[in-house]
Design a protein around this motif. Structure first.
Motif, PDB file in Angstrom:
ATOM      1  N   ASP A  83      24.837  46.672   1.755  1.00 48.19           N
ATOM      2  CA  ASP A  83      23.820  47.638   1.341  1.00 48.19           C
ATOM      3  C   ASP A  83      22.931  46.997   0.285  1.00 48.19           C
ATOM      4  N   GLN A  84      21.667  47.429   0.233  1.00 51.53           N
ATOM      5  CA  GLN A  84      20.770  46.962  -0.817  1.00 51.53           C
ATOM      6  C   GLN A  84      19.542  47.857  -0.880  1.00 51.53           C
ATOM      7  N   SER A  85      18.890  47.818  -2.036  1.00 51.40           N
ATOM      8  CA  SER A  85      17.643  48.574  -2.215  1.00 51.40           C
ATOM      9  C   SER A  85      16.427  47.686  -2.014  1.00 51.40           C
ATOM     10  N   TYR A  86      16.622  46.362  -2.033  1.00 53.63           N
ATOM     11  CA  TYR A  86      15.502  45.447  -1.857  1.00 53.63           C
ATOM     12  C   TYR A  86      14.834  45.693  -0.500  1.00 53.63           C
ATOM     13  N   GLY A  87      13.504  45.618  -0.522  1.00 55.01           N
ATOM     14  CA  GLY A  87      12.745  45.913   0.681  1.00 55.01           C
ATOM     15  C   GLY A  87      12.239  47.334   0.702  1.00 55.01           C
ATOM     16  N   GLY A  88      12.610  48.107  -0.314  1.00 53.52           N
ATOM     17  CA  GLY A  88      12.152  49.485  -0.437  1.00 53.52           C
ATOM     18  C   GLY A  88      11.996  49.854  -1.897  1.00 53.52           C
ATOM     19  N   ASP A  89      11.976  51.146  -2.167  1.00 60.30           N
ATOM     20  CA  ASP A  89      11.872  51.605  -3.540  1.00 60.30           C
ATOM     21  C   ASP A  89      13.177  51.341  -4.280  1.00 60.30           C
ATOM     22  N   PRO A  90      13.116  51.166  -5.603  1.00 63.78           N
ATOM     23  CA  PRO A  90      14.360  51.002  -6.353  1.00 63.78           C
ATOM     24  C   PRO A  90      15.210  52.263  -6.275  1.00 63.78           C
ATOM     25  N   ALA A  91      16.515  52.089  -6.428  1.00 58.75           N
ATOM     26  CA  ALA A  91      17.445  53.216  -6.426  1.00 58.75           C
ATOM     27  C   ALA A  91      17.447  53.866  -7.805  1.00 58.75           C
ATOM     28  N   GLN A  92      17.866  55.124  -7.844  1.00 61.66           N
ATOM     29  CA  GLN A  92      17.947  55.854  -9.109  1.00 61.66           C
ATOM     30  C   GLN A  92      19.149  56.789  -9.064  1.00 61.66           C
ATOM     31  N   PHE A  93      20.020  56.685 -10.050  1.00 67.51           N
ATOM     32  CA  PHE A  93      21.211  57.531 -10.116  1.00 67.51           C
ATOM     33  C   PHE A  93      21.817  57.411 -11.502  1.00 67.51           C
ATOM     34  N   THR A  94      22.724  58.338 -11.820  1.00 68.70           N
ATOM     35  CA  THR A  94      23.391  58.282 -13.113  1.00 68.70           C
ATOM     36  C   THR A  94      24.597  57.347 -13.045  1.00 68.70           C
ATOM     37  N   THR A  95      24.985  56.814 -14.191  1.00 65.93           N
ATOM     38  CA  THR A  95      26.073  55.834 -14.229  1.00 65.93           C
ATOM     39  C   THR A  95      27.412  56.438 -13.834  1.00 65.93           C
ATOM     40  N   ASP A  96      27.538  57.768 -13.921  1.00 66.12           N
ATOM     41  CA  ASP A  96      28.806  58.397 -13.577  1.00 66.12           C
ATOM     42  C   ASP A  96      28.839  58.926 -12.149  1.00 66.12           C
ATOM     43  N   ALA A  97      27.798  58.637 -11.359  1.00 63.31           N
ATOM     44  CA  ALA A  97      27.747  59.101  -9.965  1.00 63.31           C
ATOM     45  C   ALA A  97      28.088  57.996  -8.983  1.00 63.31           C
ATOM     46  N   VAL A  98      28.500  56.849  -9.496  1.00 68.25           N
ATOM     47  CA  VAL A  98      28.765  55.688  -8.645  1.00 68.25           C
ATOM     48  C   VAL A  98      30.174  55.179  -8.893  1.00 68.25           C
ATOM     49  N   ILE A  99      30.604  54.203  -8.090  1.00 64.61           N
ATOM     50  CA  ILE A  99      31.945  53.655  -8.255  1.00 64.61           C
ATOM     51  C   ILE A  99      32.118  53.108  -9.668  1.00 64.61           C
ATOM     52  N   GLN A 100      33.359  53.172 -10.141  1.00 58.45           N
ATOM     53  CA  GLN A 100      33.666  52.814 -11.529  1.00 58.45           C
ATOM     54  C   GLN A 100      33.087  51.471 -11.949  1.00 58.45           C
ATOM     55  N   GLY A 101      33.369  50.440 -11.137  1.00 51.77           N
ATOM     56  CA  GLY A 101      32.976  49.094 -11.525  1.00 51.77           C
ATOM     57  C   GLY A 101      31.483  48.900 -11.607  1.00 51.77           C
ATOM     58  N   PHE A 102      30.718  49.662 -10.817  1.00 54.08           N
ATOM     59  CA  PHE A 102      29.263  49.554 -10.859  1.00 54.08           C
ATOM     60  C   PHE A 102      28.716  50.271 -12.086  1.00 54.08           C
ATOM     61  N   GLY A 103      29.168  51.507 -12.302  1.00 58.95           N
ATOM     62  CA  GLY A 103      28.681  52.263 -13.450  1.00 58.95           C
ATOM     63  C   GLY A 103      28.993  51.578 -14.768  1.00 58.95           C
ATOM     64  N   ALA A 104      30.225  51.061 -14.906  1.00 58.39           N
ATOM     65  CA  ALA A 104      30.619  50.408 -16.155  1.00 58.39           C
ATOM     66  C   ALA A 104      29.841  49.117 -16.395  1.00 58.39           C
ATOM     67  N   ALA A 105      29.400  48.458 -15.320  1.00 55.39           N
ATOM     68  CA  ALA A 105      28.620  47.228 -15.469  1.00 55.39           C
ATOM     69  C   ALA A 105      27.243  47.498 -16.059  1.00 55.39           C
ATOM     70  N   LEU A 106      26.723  48.703 -15.866  1.00 65.51           N
ATOM     71  CA  LEU A 106      25.388  49.044 -16.354  1.00 65.51           C
ATOM     72  C   LEU A 106      25.382  49.431 -17.823  1.00 65.51           C
ATOM     73  N   VAL A 107      26.430  50.138 -18.255  1.00 71.87           N
ATOM     74  CA  VAL A 107      26.470  50.671 -19.621  1.00 71.87           C
ATOM     75  C   VAL A 107      26.458  49.519 -20.636  1.00 71.87           C
ATOM     76  N   GLY A 108      25.548  49.607 -21.591  1.00 71.67           N
ATOM     77  CA  GLY A 108      25.413  48.579 -22.617  1.00 71.67           C
ATOM     78  C   GLY A 108      24.408  47.491 -22.281  1.00 71.67           C
ATOM     79  N   GLN A 109      23.914  47.469 -21.037  1.00 74.91           N
ATOM     80  CA  GLN A 109      22.901  46.490 -20.649  1.00 74.91           C
ATOM     81  C   GLN A 109      21.506  47.010 -20.979  1.00 74.91           C
ATOM     82  N   LYS A 110      20.564  46.094 -21.126  1.00 71.96           N
ATOM     83  CA  LYS A 110      19.192  46.464 -21.491  1.00 71.96           C
ATOM     84  C   LYS A 110      18.277  46.455 -20.267  1.00 71.96           C
ATOM     85  N   VAL A 111      17.284  47.305 -20.313  1.00 69.73           N
ATOM     86  CA  VAL A 111      16.273  47.319 -19.259  1.00 69.73           C
ATOM     87  C   VAL A 111      15.625  45.940 -19.171  1.00 69.73           C
TER      88      VAL A 111
END
Length: 318
Positions: free
Chosen positions: A246-274
């Protein structure tokens, strides 16, 4: 594919959390007023039914539960079968857990997946909140849940729960999830021209057992907070098959909250900068579980390439 699910989370990223939400179920779900106050622990104790459930299996993996069937409960019961020695969960905490549900009628497992549950969240079924409520991390709980605390008189046809059915729920309450720095056997990443999908080449090695992350390029924008609504591009590859699933490349970027996705994905985002570009490897216990029969990606180690474009508090983004 980037098909929308809860809060816009793509199917290939969506966590088990959607199964836990009272707002996604029948009209027989309990009202928010019936959910315990966020300031207090739930008033739930053990009973003969929850004490009678035998659970086997390694902590953090998909367990088995043995009990007398058919089971019909009139009230919520919870037994702590393993008491952990970590911090005790409190209202507002994002609790990482392995949630396994079993049919009270047949004893068969209905689902077993990692999920992040916010303690005291009145949008989550009372039966699932009980499993994480006011217990030390490292605990395993067994909750016997009457239909009134779950899917009510209509059941949940999608996952095979019959109308009015009692459920047995086993929850392993895990330590907060944080990836280690990824320094060895990091895949090669080549970014294409604007609008083109990048290429991730996996090394010819077994999948890493650890949850690891490497920042490829650090951004200088706002920092992602837990629960934020994040806008990003991503590409997911299975280390087991070598295929992009799966990927978002080739279309619009994805948008969702960090707690609506699998644990390892959401936790990877928290603390990172735009503006940050990162790659993360997620073992099964932080993705779709270790039970290979649990779905297309269950039992597989996943690799995600991520480019964070924006973040905002979820209330501001709605």
């Amino acid at each position: 594919m980037n098909r929308a699910l809860r809060r816009g989370a793509p199917v290939a990223l969506a966590s088990a959390a959607a199964l836990l939400l009272a707002g996604c179920a029948s009209s027989s779900a309990p009202d928010a007023s019936e959910t315990p106050s966020a300031a207090d622990c739930m008033d739930v104790s053990s009973g003969s039914l929850s004490d009678g459930v035998t659970v086997d299996g390694e902590f953090g993996a998909s367990p088995t539960a043995t009990f007398t069937t058919p089971m019909a409960a009139e009230e919520l019961e919870r037994t702590v079968v393993i008491e952990g020695d970590g911090e005790t969960t409190t209202a507002g905490d994002d609790v990482n857990a392995i949630v396994s549900a079993f049919s009270g009628t047949t004893g068969e497992q209905v689902f077993s997946q990692p999920a992040t549950i916010k303690a005291g969240d009145d949008t989550v079924f009372e039966a699932f909140l009980a499993g994480i409520d006011c217990v030390p991390t490292g605990s395993r709980t067994v909750t016997v849940a009457p239909a009134s605390t779950l899917y009510g008189d209509t059941g949940n046809e999608t996952i095979g729960v019959a109308p009015g059915e009692t459920m047995v729920i086993v929850v392993d309450v895990q330590e907060p999830l944080k990836p280690a720095e990824w320094t060895e056997n990091v895949p090669e990443v080549k970014f294409g021209a604007e609008g083109e999908a990048p290429t991730v080449t996996l090394p010819d090695t077994p999948p890493p057992a650890e949850y690891q992350l490497k920042v490829l390029e650090e951004g200088d924008g706002a920092e992602v907070q837990s629960g934020d609504n994040v806008t990003l591009h991503y590409q997911g590859t299975s280390w087991d098959t070598g295929e992009v699933f799966d990927q978002s490349y080739g279309g619009d970027p994805a948008q969702f909250t960090t707690d609506a996705v699998i644990q390892g994905f959401g936790a990877a985002l928290v603390g990172q900068k735009v503006g940050t570009k990162l790659i993360v490897t997620i073992p099964p216990q932080y993705a779709y579980g270790t039970d290979a029969s649990g779905g297309e990606l269950a039992g597989q180690t996943l690799v995600f390439l991520v480019e964070i474009e924006d973040t905002a508090p979820a209330t501001d983004a709605q």
